[in-house]
Structures are given as C-alpha cells and as structure tokens.
Design an enzyme around this catalytic site. Structure first.
Site, PDB file in Angstrom:
ATOM      1  N   ASP A  50       0.953  -1.285  -0.005  1.00  0.00           N
ATOM      2  CA  ASP A  50      -0.008  -0.099   0.030  1.00  0.00           C
ATOM      3  C   ASP A  50       1.003   1.305   0.049  1.00  0.00           C
ATOM      4  OD1 ASP A  50      -2.359   1.887   0.863  1.00  0.00           O
ATOM      5  OD2 ASP A  50      -3.384  -0.132   0.461  1.00  0.00           O
ATOM      6  N   ASP A  51       0.202   2.417   0.412  1.00  0.00           N
ATOM      7  CA  ASP A  51       1.111   3.589   0.404  1.00  0.00           C
ATOM      8  C   ASP A  51       2.454   3.722   0.998  1.00  0.00           C
ATOM      9  OD1 ASP A  51       1.215   6.292   0.031  1.00  0.00           O
ATOM     10  OD2 ASP A  51      -0.627   6.954   1.220  1.00  0.00           O
ATOM     11  N   ARG A  69      -6.205  16.349   3.089  1.00  0.00           N
ATOM     12  CA  ARG A  69      -5.132  15.479   3.396  1.00  0.00           C
ATOM     13  C   ARG A  69      -3.940  15.992   2.771  1.00  0.00           C
ATOM     14  NH1 ARG A  69      -3.811   9.084   1.972  1.00  0.00           N
ATOM     15  NH2 ARG A  69      -3.623   8.260   3.844  1.00  0.00           N
ATOM     16  N   LYS A  71      -4.207  -0.813  -6.733  1.00  0.00           N
ATOM     17  CA  LYS A  71      -5.170  -0.104  -5.731  1.00  0.00           C
ATOM     18  C   LYS A  71      -5.193   1.246  -6.104  1.00  0.00           C
ATOM     19  CE  LYS A  71      -6.316   0.425  -0.881  1.00  0.00           C
ATOM     20  NZ  LYS A  71      -6.078   0.502   0.422  1.00  0.00           N
ATOM     21  N   ASN A 113      -7.988  10.409  -2.697  1.00  0.00           N
ATOM     22  CA  ASN A 113      -8.301  10.789  -1.204  1.00  0.00           C
ATOM     23  C   ASN A 113      -8.703  12.298  -0.872  1.00  0.00           C
ATOM     24  OD1 ASN A 113      -7.896   8.474   0.633  1.00  0.00           O
ATOM     25  ND2 ASN A 113      -5.729   8.387  -0.399  1.00  0.00           N
ATOM     26  N   CYS A 158     -10.653   2.901  -4.988  1.00  0.00           N
ATOM     27  CA  CYS A 158     -10.787   3.136  -3.888  1.00  0.00           C
ATOM     28  C   CYS A 158     -10.848   4.656  -3.646  1.00  0.00           C
ATOM     29  CB  CYS A 158      -9.443   2.519  -3.059  1.00  0.00           C
ATOM     30  SG  CYS A 158      -9.294   3.231  -1.320  1.00  0.00           S
ATOM     31  N   GLY A 161     -10.471   6.862  -0.722  1.00  0.00           N
ATOM     32  CA  GLY A 161     -10.591   6.892   0.965  1.00  0.00           C
ATOM     33  C   GLY A 161     -11.566   5.684   1.487  1.00  0.00           C
ATOM     34  N   GLY A 162     -11.567   4.616   1.020  1.00  0.00           N
ATOM     35  CA  GLY A 162     -12.584   3.826   0.963  1.00  0.00           C
ATOM     36  C   GLY A 162     -13.607   3.605  -0.059  1.00  0.00           C
ATOM     37  N   ASP A 192     -19.278   3.290  -7.241  1.00  0.00           N
ATOM     38  CA  ASP A 192     -20.459   3.631  -8.254  1.00  0.00           C
ATOM     39  C   ASP A 192     -19.922   2.655  -9.499  1.00  0.00           C
ATOM     40  OD1 ASP A 192     -18.736   5.229 -10.209  1.00  0.00           O
ATOM     41  OD2 ASP A 192     -18.453   6.608  -8.403  1.00  0.00           O
ATOM     42  N   GLU A 198      -3.862 -17.761  16.073  1.00  0.00           N
ATOM     43  CA  GLU A 198      -4.652 -16.841  15.223  1.00  0.00           C
ATOM     44  C   GLU A 198      -4.174 -17.461  13.668  1.00  0.00           C
ATOM     45  OE1 GLU A 198      -4.981 -12.550  17.699  1.00  0.00           O
ATOM     46  OE2 GLU A 198      -3.015 -13.222  16.781  1.00  0.00           O
TER      47      GLU A 198
HETATM   48  C1  DGJ Z   1      -6.936   5.779   1.685  1.00  0.00           C
HETATM   49  C2  DGJ Z   1      -7.336   4.079   1.376  1.00  0.00           C
HETATM   50  O1  DGJ Z   1      -8.877   3.871   1.756  1.00  0.00           O
HETATM   51  C3  DGJ Z   1      -6.362   3.088   2.718  1.00  0.00           C
HETATM   52  O2  DGJ Z   1      -7.019   1.799   2.637  1.00  0.00           O
HETATM   53  C4  DGJ Z   1      -4.977   3.444   2.426  1.00  0.00           C
HETATM   54  O3  DGJ Z   1      -4.701   2.883   1.086  1.00  0.00           O
HETATM   55  C5  DGJ Z   1      -4.784   4.822   2.575  1.00  0.00           C
HETATM   56  N1  DGJ Z   1      -5.560   5.661   1.649  1.00  0.00           N
HETATM   57  C6  DGJ Z   1      -3.251   4.996   1.985  1.00  0.00           C
HETATM   58  O4  DGJ Z   1      -2.954   6.433   2.070  1.00  0.00           O
END
Ligand code: DGJ
Length: 716
Positions: A356-357, A433, A466, A470, A514, A516-517, A522, A602
């Site tokens: 990820d980031d 952000r 991904k 944001n 994605c 920010g989730g 849509d 776990e």
């Molecule tokens: C927002 C995403 O929804 C998160 O899952 C993650 O990827 C962060 N950004 C990374 O900055």
C-alpha cells in the site's frame, strides 16, 4: 421484440416489467407507465382538466405539462416541477420547448463516447429524437432494454444544431413521473469510514434531493436511489431503482407535487456546471440504470447484482486473496520488512501481497510526494522490480497502491508544473489530506498520469493496482479550459479516458477502486475497476452495516473487504476473528494486519479461513444474495447466499450486542428450492426447506458481544 412502436406509443418490455410512453398530438413525449409486465396500452391513466396556475402550451386550457407525466421535462414549458434540462441560449434566454421528431429502434445496446455504460449482447436500443426549433437544439433520449435482466437504461445526448452557442445549465439523464402513489425514498447516506447507511423516509410534499458537489460520487450520498411503495418490504411490494453510471457529482431528486404526483430524477450535479455547446457540439448525460420489481427490494437488488456483475464489470476473473500492508505497517516499513511480511502471509495461504502507500520517494507520511511515482530504492533496499521479483519468488503475486489523480505541493511534479493542480489563481488552495487534485481535463496531465502508471507497470510483474483518491475537489478551475462550467464533467471524461487506455493496454492487471475507502463506489468506476475497497472502516460491526447498505445496489463480487487486527484501528473495538472473517467474506477478500504479530492459534484460524473462503468463493461471488434482516432495526444481521441451481446455501449472522436473558434469534431463510430438504453440513441435521423459509433456524445464545454464526446447507 423488447421494443415496439405503435400509433405513437412506445412500449419497452422486459421479462417482468413494461415501460410505456407516448408522443401526443402536441408533440410532447408523455410518460405512461413503468410497472408490472402488461399487455395493451396504458394511456387511460392520463386525465386532462383545467388546473389553475398550471401553464398551457396551447389555447387548450385542459392541457398542461405542469400536471401531465413527462418523459423528459424541461424548464420553460409551464411545468413548474423540477426540470431535467435547463438551457440558456445565446440571448441569455432560459427555456427549452421540446417536440417529438422521430425515433429509431436498434439491435444491441448503445454505448456512450468516453463514458462508461452497460454493455450487453441481448439488448435493444430505442433512440427518440426531440427538438427545439427556436434554439436549434436536438435531444436524443436513449433507452437500452435488457429483457432478461429486467433492466432499462437511460441516457440523453443534447446537441446544438443551431447557428449560435448555447449553454446547458442542468442535465438529468432519467425521469420517472408517477400520477399517484404513496412512496418511500430509500437513499444511502454516510461519511468517510461510514458509507452507504440505509435511510428510508416517506415522501412528503416538496422536494427531497441527495447528491454530491464534490467532483466524486462521494462517501456522503451514493448515486443510487430507490422509490418504493410505502409498504414495500424485502419480499413484497413495488419498487423502482435509479443508479448512475458516473463517478462525479450527481443530483437525485424526488418531488411530491401539489397534486400528490411524484417525480424521480437522476442526473449531473448542477453546481459548478454550465456546459457551453458551440454549433455542432453535443453533450452526453451519463447513463442511469433503472429496474422495477413488484416483488420487493430483494428482487430489485438481484436485478442490479446481475446487471452490474455481468453488464457493467468487464473483468470477471476471481480476485486474488490479498494481504494488504496498510493497516499492517502504514508507512513504517523497508524492503526487508515487506519480504518478512510476505513470507509470513504466504504461510497463511493468501495469493497476493499488496504494497500500500509509502513505497515511493519522500512518502513517509501522507503529507507529500504524490505525483512523484519513483520507487524509494533506499527504503526498499532494492528496485521496485527486484522487490516484485522477490515477492513472486515466495509464491505470491504482487499488487501496488497508487493515487494517480493527485499532486502534493511538496512534490517535484508540483514544483515543475504548479499549474497542473486544480487551484483558483491568486487564492490559497483548499487542501484535503494536504494534497491537490490534478486537472484531468488537460491532455498533458492525462498523458503524464498514463505514462506514470504504465512506467510503474513496466518495472515488474505487477498484477494488481489499488487506485486511490483521497480528497474531494474544491477549486474548479482549469487553466486551459475555454469554460470553467465544463471542468467537472471533463475531469471525469479525462479520468475515464486514462482508465480505458490502461484497461486496453493491460487487460490482465486487476484494478481495485478506492477513494478513502468507498467514496467512489459507483457503477461508473466498476466499469474499469471491478472491485472497490468498500470503506476505510474495517470494524466488523460497522462494516456489516456498510455492506448491508451497499448490497442494495451492488453485488458482493464488487465489494473488497479485509480482516484487520483488534482493537480495530478505526473504532477501538475488539471483535472475534471469526466475526471479522464472516463479515469480510466478499468478492475482494483479504487480510490487512501484520501476520508477524499473530499468535500460532490465530495463524491456524486464518489459514483455515483462507481455505474455507476458496471453497465458498463461488457461492459468495456468483450466488444469489439475500438480506435476511435489517441491522438498523433488528437485534441481529443475517444474510445468505444461495447457489444458482439452489443446491447450496451459505447463511451468515452476527448478533452485535449480547444482553441478559436474550430472546432467541430465528433466522428465516430465503431462495431455497421448495418442497425438499437441506442438510446442515456442520451438524448433519436435515431440515425441510419450506420450514427453513418459514420458521427459520434458531441461533445459539451468544456468549458475548459480536458473535458470528455460519450455516452451510446442501440440498439432499
Ligand atoms: C486511503 C485508503 O482507503 C486506505 O486503504 C489506504 O490505501 C490509504 N488511503 C493510504 O494512504
């Protein structure tokens, strides 16, 4: 024939619905009917009478568009309800009077240049042309009929065929007028980390609107609404859906007028929108997917699920099970740590590591560096290509996070091209952000973005991206646009162009959407990104409700959901691992925790979940999905998947809060084959199917909060 035309009446038939409209003797296109499949002509519903203060376009005082149901109402016709089209002509006059000109019935489903749209083999298209001779405006109403899916799509193309420029000030793509009825409006509201919360309210006189002014479909309101009979339930009653195939600003309006008639409309956001059309130019309204169900909300959702899965998404391959590094490590990693995590994740049985980031130069927090898509080799200890190779050699696929539409002020890209950011000249930009949005309406920006992503993909065997986003757009200003009123729309066309180019060049790369989730969950994005990270909230209880709302319009196959650690990073809540897994069983399944910190117990449980998910994946992503309770109203949340042939069912339930001496919860199933028996694979018990769909299955008394229950049934 799905579409027929007889004596001025157009009929659109699907398996279970009929849609009718009529070009009347005044040349107006009136809406007649959208409901249960019917034969014959439904124009008897139209009543003509003299109504005070309702304008008459002719000397006939009994004919007023203020009262009659219309197919595409415009401003300036004496209809004082909300219009679908507002145009300002070159004299500054507002008002469009459209008259019927002609039609065409075409085999196949229309497509829209530059915009995502439903694709289908088994479909027909109706194109009805209307015109305003005074301004020289031609409006083409497009209807796509997918008979087997009970789906009717609508779009509109406005074309300036006159000799002077005009400006489109409002454009809706679909309108449904109802002459009577007591309706509820169902919308999906929310916020960052709490998207698509189910909201149902009865319509009262006036106008109720939801929409987005953010340049993104938004966390706050989803571009999907349902109008339902006041007493409609999951299994009974009439309901109509409108879903926008668009990822930018939108406006959905429901109006109950003076005569208790209802208008439902969906289209582009009006804010910051004033689209100029020179002679010869045209503007397409993004598509709306409509469906009608007379069997309640469950059937309406099934219609959407099938359509989105098979006629919107273009990549139907099963998704890899991922381990995503975000909640595991955030920005705190180096190449060695990534490989340790990958190795450990491999032992759990996942398919892919998603980095990820934080992997590119200067990106050690979320304040800078967006736009500079060069791997931080010092941090990774190697090139990106080498890292991908090393992860691959552990037997894992590799996926990578990007946020291509953004630019940080603290970035080389911004230092070189400050004008590529959407900012208003001489004004301190509004940050989100700490970042700005790239002006995707500009060709050179799109070239850069495409080149940057293609450059990343060329460095190694990267099989998944991904694609994050944001912040919302605040400043609407493009330095190169000839009109600022078109920038929001052109931005989306620009984004879609880049995504389409990537889709064509790298069809094997899966892109997960994605924002920010779930800020851009849509149908527009789903055309390019067949799964979307549903929310930044990974808490099992909150996610359960988010999935509940999402399920009304979108199939489970499109939902990306990960099991994360506890206490949860968003809510601080601790929930059992089984519950987190139960809620996360969706199309884009995976884990978002640090496998190096797991206990042996776990690890064993997770390895078992991964195996179990592989067995259940088909029924989850391709089966029929049933909501068995409303978690906003009931003490439990239950949902069920039934395989297409009815031979298997997977039932999940969660009781969020335990209380003293609780009443027993019975989960009543649906969608099983009638008149037969099902075996509970877990206990071996055999149940009569009709009783399961009537009396239901009792859940054990929970021993604590957030307990999850799963039943796997097979037909005997
Ligand atoms: C927002 C995403 O929804 C998160 O899952 C993650 O990827 C962060 N950004 C990374 O900055």
């Amino acid at each position: 024939m799905a579409i027929t035309h007889d004596k001025g009446i157009f009929t659109l038939n699907t398996k279970n619905s009929t849609y009718q409209m009529q070009a009347d003797s005044f040349g107006c296109l009136l809406h007649l009917y959208y409901g249960r499949r019917t034969e014959g002509v439904t124009s008897w519903g139209l009543k003509f009478m003299d109504r005070g203060f309702s304008g008459n376009p002719t000397p006939d005082r009994t004919y007023s568009l203020d009262v009659l149901p219309q197919e595409f109402p415009t401003q300036g016709t004496g209809d004082y309800r909300t219009p679908g089209l507002i145009v300002r002509d070159s004299e500054g006059i507002y008002g469009v009077v459209l008259h019927y000109k002609g039609f065409e019935i075409l085999e196949g489903k229309y497509s829209l240049k530059g915009l995502p749209a439903v694709h289908a083999e088994d479909a027909q298209t109706l194109a009805i042309t209307l015109e305003d001779k005074r301004i020289g405006l031609t409006v083409k109403l497009l209807y796509g009929v997918l008979p087997e899916k009970d789906i009717i799509t609508r779009s509109v193309i406005v074309r300036n065929d006159g000799s002077k420029p005009v400006t489109v000030m409002k454009l809706a793509s679909s309108c449904l007028d109802f002459t009577h009825g007591k309706f509820d409006l169902i919308t999906f509201q929310g916020r960052h980390t709490m998207e698509r919360q189910f909201q149902r309210q009865s319509l009262s006189h006036g106008q109720f609107t939801v929409g987005s002014r953010r340049g993104m479909s938004s966390h706050q309101f989803n571009p999907f609404v349902i109008l339902a009979d006041h007493d409609a339930t999951e299994t009974a009653g009439r309901c109509w859906g409108m879903q926008f195939v668009y990822s930018g600003g939108f406006l959905a309006e429901a109006e109950l007028d003076q005569y208790s008639q209802t208008r439902l409309m969906m289209g582009l956001a009006q804010e910051k929108f004033a689209y100029p059309l020179k002679p010869g130019e045209e503007l397409a309204g993004p598509e709306v997917i409509m469906t009608f169900s007379s069997e309640g909300l469950g059937k309406l959702s099934h219609n959407y699920h099938a359509c989105i899965r098979e006629n919107v998404c273009r990549d139907t391959r099963p998704s890899p099970i991922v381990l995503n590094t975000w909640e595991a490590l955030y920005f705190n990693f180096d190449g060695r740590k990534i490989l340790e995590v990958a190795q450990s994740a491999k032992g759990l049985g996942v398919d892919m590591l998603v980095l990820d980031d934080g992997w590119f130069m200067n990106r050690n927090d979320d304040n800078r560096a967006l736009g500079d898509w060069t791997a931080d080799e010092a941090k990774l200890g190697c090139t990106l290509g080498e890292l991908v190779r090393d992860v691959n050699s552990l037997g894992l696929k590799f996926g990578l996070w990007v946020e291509p539409e953004m630019i940080s002020e603290d970035s080389d890209l911004f230092r070189a091209h400050p004008d590529w950011a959407m900012t208003v000249p001489h004004e301190r930009p509004v940050l989100g952000r700490n970042q700005l949005v790239l002006d995707m309406s500009r060709r050179e920006v799109r070239e850069y973005v495409y080149g940057a992503i293609a450059g990343i993909l060329s460095q190694g065997n990267i099989e998944y991206l991904k694609w994050d986003y944001n912040r919302s757009i605040a400043a609407v200003y493009s330095r190169t646009s000839d009109s600022q009123g078109k920038v929001m729309y052109d931005y989306m066309l620009g984004l879609y162009e880049v995504l389409e180019r990537l889709h064509e060049k790298y069809p094997e790369v899966l892109i997960e959407g994605c924002a920010g989730g779930g800020g851009r969950f849509d149908a527009g994005m789903l055309y390019y990104t067949p799964q979307i990270w549903c929310s930044d909230n990974t808490d099992a209880l909150d996610r359960m409700n988010i999935h509940y709302g999402t399920s009304f319009g979108y199939p489970v196959s499109t939902i990306a959901a990960h099991v994360s650690t506890c206490p949860n990073h968003q809510t601080g809540r601790t929930t059992p691992l089984k519950t987190r897994y139960t809620v996360s069983m969706a199309g884009g399944f995976g884990y978002e925790l640090n496998p190096l910190t797991l206990t042996e117990e776990e690890r064993r449980e997770i390895a078992g979940q991964v195996l179990q998910y592989r067995t259940d994946r088909e029924i989850i992503t391709e089966g029929m999905y049933y909501r068995l309770s409303n978690p906003f109203e009931e003490s439990y949340c239950a949902w069920e998947y039934v395989s297409r042939n009815g031979s298997k069912a997977l039932v999940n339930a969660v009781i969020p809060y335990n209380h003293g001496n609780m009443p027993l919860v019975y989960v009543v199933l649906r969608g099983l084959s009638g008149g037969t028996f099902y075996r509970d694979i877990g206990t071996g018990k055999i149940y009569p199917s009709d009783a399961l769909m009537d009396a239901g299955l009792p859940l054990e008394m929970p021993k604590g909060d957030c307990e999850a229950f799963t039943f796997r049934l097979e037909r005997v």
